[in-house]
Design a protein around this motif. Structure first.
Motif, mmCIF file in Angstrom:
data_model
loop_
_atom_site.group_PDB
_atom_site.id
_atom_site.type_symbol
_atom_site.label_atom_id
_atom_site.label_comp_id
_atom_site.label_asym_id
_atom_site.label_seq_id
_atom_site.Cartn_x
_atom_site.Cartn_y
_atom_site.Cartn_z
ATOM 1 N N PHE A 3 6.617 19.606 97.862
ATOM 2 C CA PHE A 3 6.798 18.227 97.395
ATOM 3 C C PHE A 3 8.057 18.214 96.528
ATOM 4 O O PHE A 3 8.103 18.886 95.495
ATOM 5 C CB PHE A 3 5.592 17.767 96.567
ATOM 6 N N ALA A 4 9.065 17.477 96.948
ATOM 7 C CA ALA A 4 10.318 17.444 96.198
ATOM 8 C C ALA A 4 10.618 16.018 95.740
ATOM 9 O O ALA A 4 10.512 15.076 96.526
ATOM 10 C CB ALA A 4 11.454 17.980 97.062
ATOM 11 N N ALA A 5 10.977 15.894 94.462
ATOM 12 C CA ALA A 5 11.288 14.583 93.871
ATOM 13 C C ALA A 5 12.778 14.492 93.616
ATOM 14 O O ALA A 5 13.345 15.319 92.887
ATOM 15 C CB ALA A 5 10.527 14.420 92.556
ATOM 16 N N ASN A 6 13.422 13.512 94.229
ATOM 17 C CA ASN A 6 14.858 13.307 94.036
ATOM 18 C C ASN A 6 15.051 12.033 93.210
ATOM 19 O O ASN A 6 14.851 10.935 93.701
ATOM 20 C CB ASN A 6 15.532 13.173 95.410
ATOM 21 N N PHE A 7 15.448 12.220 91.946
ATOM 22 C CA PHE A 7 15.590 11.063 91.044
ATOM 23 C C PHE A 7 16.855 10.256 91.319
ATOM 24 O O PHE A 7 17.003 9.149 90.834
ATOM 25 C CB PHE A 7 15.630 11.526 89.580
ATOM 26 N N LYS A 8 17.814 10.866 92.010
ATOM 27 C CA LYS A 8 19.120 10.222 92.240
ATOM 28 C C LYS A 8 19.727 9.814 90.885
ATOM 29 O O LYS A 8 19.620 10.580 89.931
ATOM 30 C CB LYS A 8 18.974 9.039 93.193
ATOM 31 N N THR A 9 20.259 8.577 90.763
ATOM 32 C CA THR A 9 20.894 8.182 89.494
ATOM 33 C C THR A 9 19.886 7.377 88.672
ATOM 34 O O THR A 9 20.175 6.261 88.228
ATOM 35 C CB THR A 9 22.186 7.392 89.790
ATOM 36 N N GLY A 193 11.855 9.715 103.498
ATOM 37 C CA GLY A 193 12.146 8.335 103.907
ATOM 38 C C GLY A 193 10.937 7.467 103.658
ATOM 39 O O GLY A 193 10.017 7.439 104.467
ATOM 40 N N SER A 194 10.947 6.802 102.472
ATOM 41 C CA SER A 194 9.857 5.883 102.096
ATOM 42 C C SER A 194 8.479 6.540 102.108
ATOM 43 O O SER A 194 7.490 5.913 102.469
ATOM 44 C CB SER A 194 9.879 4.640 102.993
ATOM 45 N N VAL A 195 8.440 7.796 101.682
ATOM 46 C CA VAL A 195 7.131 8.451 101.494
ATOM 47 C C VAL A 195 6.551 7.909 100.185
ATOM 48 O O VAL A 195 7.265 7.759 99.190
ATOM 49 C CB VAL A 195 7.278 9.991 101.420
ATOM 50 N N LYS A 196 5.289 7.573 100.191
ATOM 51 C CA LYS A 196 4.641 6.989 99.012
ATOM 52 C C LYS A 196 3.159 7.342 99.036
ATOM 53 O O LYS A 196 2.656 7.843 100.063
ATOM 54 C CB LYS A 196 4.848 5.478 98.988
ATOM 55 N N PRO A 197 2.436 7.067 97.938
ATOM 56 C CA PRO A 197 1.006 7.413 97.911
ATOM 57 C C PRO A 197 0.245 6.828 99.100
ATOM 58 O O PRO A 197 -0.659 7.468 99.631
ATOM 59 C CB PRO A 197 0.522 6.838 96.575
ATOM 60 N N LEU A 213 10.297 15.044 100.932
ATOM 61 C CA LEU A 213 11.333 14.808 99.923
ATOM 62 C C LEU A 213 11.208 13.323 99.583
ATOM 63 O O LEU A 213 11.289 12.475 100.469
ATOM 64 C CB LEU A 213 12.722 15.141 100.488
ATOM 65 N N VAL A 214 10.967 13.037 98.303
ATOM 66 C CA VAL A 214 10.629 11.671 97.903
ATOM 67 C C VAL A 214 11.635 11.132 96.894
ATOM 68 O O VAL A 214 11.956 11.800 95.913
ATOM 69 C CB VAL A 214 9.210 11.630 97.263
ATOM 70 N N GLY A 215 12.135 9.929 97.142
ATOM 71 C CA GLY A 215 13.047 9.266 96.208
ATOM 72 C C GLY A 215 12.270 8.278 95.349
ATOM 73 O O GLY A 215 11.612 8.653 94.373
ATOM 74 N N SER A 216 12.298 7.008 95.761
ATOM 75 C CA SER A 216 11.720 5.914 94.949
ATOM 76 C C SER A 216 10.331 6.207 94.394
ATOM 77 O O SER A 216 10.080 6.016 93.199
ATOM 78 C CB SER A 216 11.635 4.635 95.783
ATOM 79 N N ALA A 217 9.419 6.681 95.248
ATOM 80 C CA ALA A 217 8.037 6.867 94.794
ATOM 81 C C ALA A 217 7.851 8.104 93.918
ATOM 82 O O ALA A 217 6.749 8.379 93.457
ATOM 83 C CB ALA A 217 7.096 6.926 96.005
ATOM 84 N N SER A 218 8.949 8.836 93.694
ATOM 85 C CA SER A 218 8.823 10.005 92.802
ATOM 86 C C SER A 218 9.230 9.658 91.376
ATOM 87 O O SER A 218 9.102 10.473 90.470
ATOM 88 C CB SER A 218 9.706 11.155 93.306
ATOM 89 N N LEU A 219 9.755 8.453 91.180
ATOM 90 C CA LEU A 219 10.313 8.117 89.859
ATOM 91 C C LEU A 219 9.249 7.944 88.790
ATOM 92 O O LEU A 219 9.538 8.036 87.598
ATOM 93 C CB LEU A 219 11.169 6.842 89.960
ATOM 94 N N ALA A 221 5.812 9.519 87.325
ATOM 95 C CA ALA A 221 5.072 10.790 87.375
ATOM 96 C C ALA A 221 3.665 10.591 87.934
ATOM 97 O O ALA A 221 3.129 11.466 88.624
ATOM 98 C CB ALA A 221 5.017 11.410 85.985
ATOM 99 N N GLY A 222 3.075 9.432 87.675
ATOM 100 C CA GLY A 222 1.728 9.145 88.182
ATOM 101 C C GLY A 222 1.740 9.069 89.702
ATOM 102 O O GLY A 222 0.887 9.653 90.378
ATOM 103 N N SER A 223 2.708 8.354 90.245
ATOM 104 C CA SER A 223 2.813 8.185 91.689
ATOM 105 C C SER A 223 3.154 9.523 92.366
ATOM 106 O O SER A 223 2.557 9.899 93.386
ATOM 107 C CB SER A 223 3.880 7.115 91.970
ATOM 108 N N PHE A 224 4.069 10.276 91.771
ATOM 109 C CA PHE A 224 4.458 11.557 92.385
ATOM 110 C C PHE A 224 3.295 12.551 92.336
ATOM 111 O O PHE A 224 2.981 13.208 93.335
ATOM 112 C CB PHE A 224 5.706 12.125 91.693
ATOM 113 N N SER A 225 2.612 12.625 91.190
ATOM 114 C CA SER A 225 1.510 13.589 91.105
ATOM 115 C C SER A 225 0.362 13.175 92.032
ATOM 116 O O SER A 225 -0.303 14.028 92.602
ATOM 117 C CB SER A 225 1.023 13.734 89.669
ATOM 118 N N GLU A 226 0.198 11.879 92.222
ATOM 119 C CA GLU A 226 -0.844 11.408 93.149
ATOM 120 C C GLU A 226 -0.569 11.961 94.550
ATOM 121 O O GLU A 226 -1.475 12.345 95.281
ATOM 122 C CB GLU A 226 -0.800 9.860 93.161
ATOM 123 N N MET A 227 0.720 11.989 94.923
ATOM 124 C CA MET A 227 1.069 12.512 96.252
ATOM 125 C C MET A 227 0.844 14.024 96.320
ATOM 126 O O MET A 227 0.321 14.531 97.310
ATOM 127 C CB MET A 227 2.526 12.163 96.583
#
Ligand code: PEP
Length: 230
Positions: A3-9, A193-197, A213-219, A221-227
């Motif tokens: 599970f990879a979280a990409n915060f981008k900018t 690509g638009s991976v989300k809970p 690899l998750v962008g938006s839904a990783s921003l 911590a609750g949503s990312f850890s849920e995944m």
């Protein structure tokens, strides 16, 4: 699974610190076999405690030198960073990173022993031309890339699914991953690509998907850890 979280900018140094603290607590319940990576912005790189690896979203292929605005190995070494994202479609598109530049960066970080998450993905106009065109496009993104590198992880991210809320279908992911696996054999292959809970369970259950690899839904911590815990 990976599970990879990409915060981008997104996120500041302070908010990354709070996020990671929160994630650290939440990940106590994670399966020890799952691996988590976090790619914060460069200003938030640091030593953090927890069951995850911090990587850099980008770096210049040099130890140091006159590369205004970039960071190199010397800056990454300060935080023991040994993982990098290379070839993300946003860098290819907005930062004009050609396949040649991407391959040069790959070779440099490979020689330095970095773990590399190497991103490939096709634009919508190629997807609309059909599967053969998609595979031809994707395989051309391995030009100059040593796919035998033992610390390589590949991320398939269709550009039309990134940040759009529209993930690829199960069939599209399944067919593309099956074909890509033939090219990269035993290397882990992530989908992005638009991976989300709401769709994580379906995506990670597809054969040939070794993680996301998750962008938006990783921003968050609750949503990312849920995944991660899904
Ligand atoms: C990404 O850019 O790597 C990505 C997968 O973004 P998102 O999850 O927002 O589609």
């Amino acid at each position: 699974m990976i599970f990879a979280a990409n915060f981008k900018t997104n996120h500041t140094r302070k908010s990354t610190e709070l996020y990671i603290h929160d994630l650290h607590v939440k990940l106590r319940a994670k399966n020890p076999e799952d691996t988590v990576y976090i790619f914060p912005p460069s200003t938030a790189l640091d030593h953090y405690e927890g069951d995850f690896t911090i990587g850099t979203q980008n770096a210049y292929p040099a130890h140091n030198g006159a590369y205004t605005g970039e960071i190199g190995l010397e800056q990454l070494d300060e935080f023991d960073i040994k993982t990098i994202l290379i070839g993300h479609s946003e860098r290819r598109e907005y930062m004009d990173e050609t396949q040649e530049k991407v391959a040069e960066k790959f070779s440099f970080f490979q020689a330095e022993g970095y773990e590399i998450i190497y991103c490939i993905g096709e634009p919508l106009e190629i997807r609309e031309k059909g599967f053969e065109a998609v595979m031809q496009y994707l395989l051309s993104q391995f030009d100059g890339i040593d796919i035998g590198y033992e610390k390589l992880i590949v991320a398939y991210e269709p550009i039309w699914a990134i940040g759009t809320g529209r993930s690829a279908t199960v069939e599209e992911i399944s067919d593309t991953h099956r074909a890509l696996k033939k090219a990269i054999s035993d290397k882990p292959l992530l989908y992005g690509g638009s991976v989300k809970p709401a769709n994580i369970k379906e995506i990670i259950s597809i054969a040939g998907v070794d993680g996301v690899l998750v962008g938006s839904a990783s921003l968050d911590a609750g949503s990312f850890s849920e995944m991660v815990l899904a």
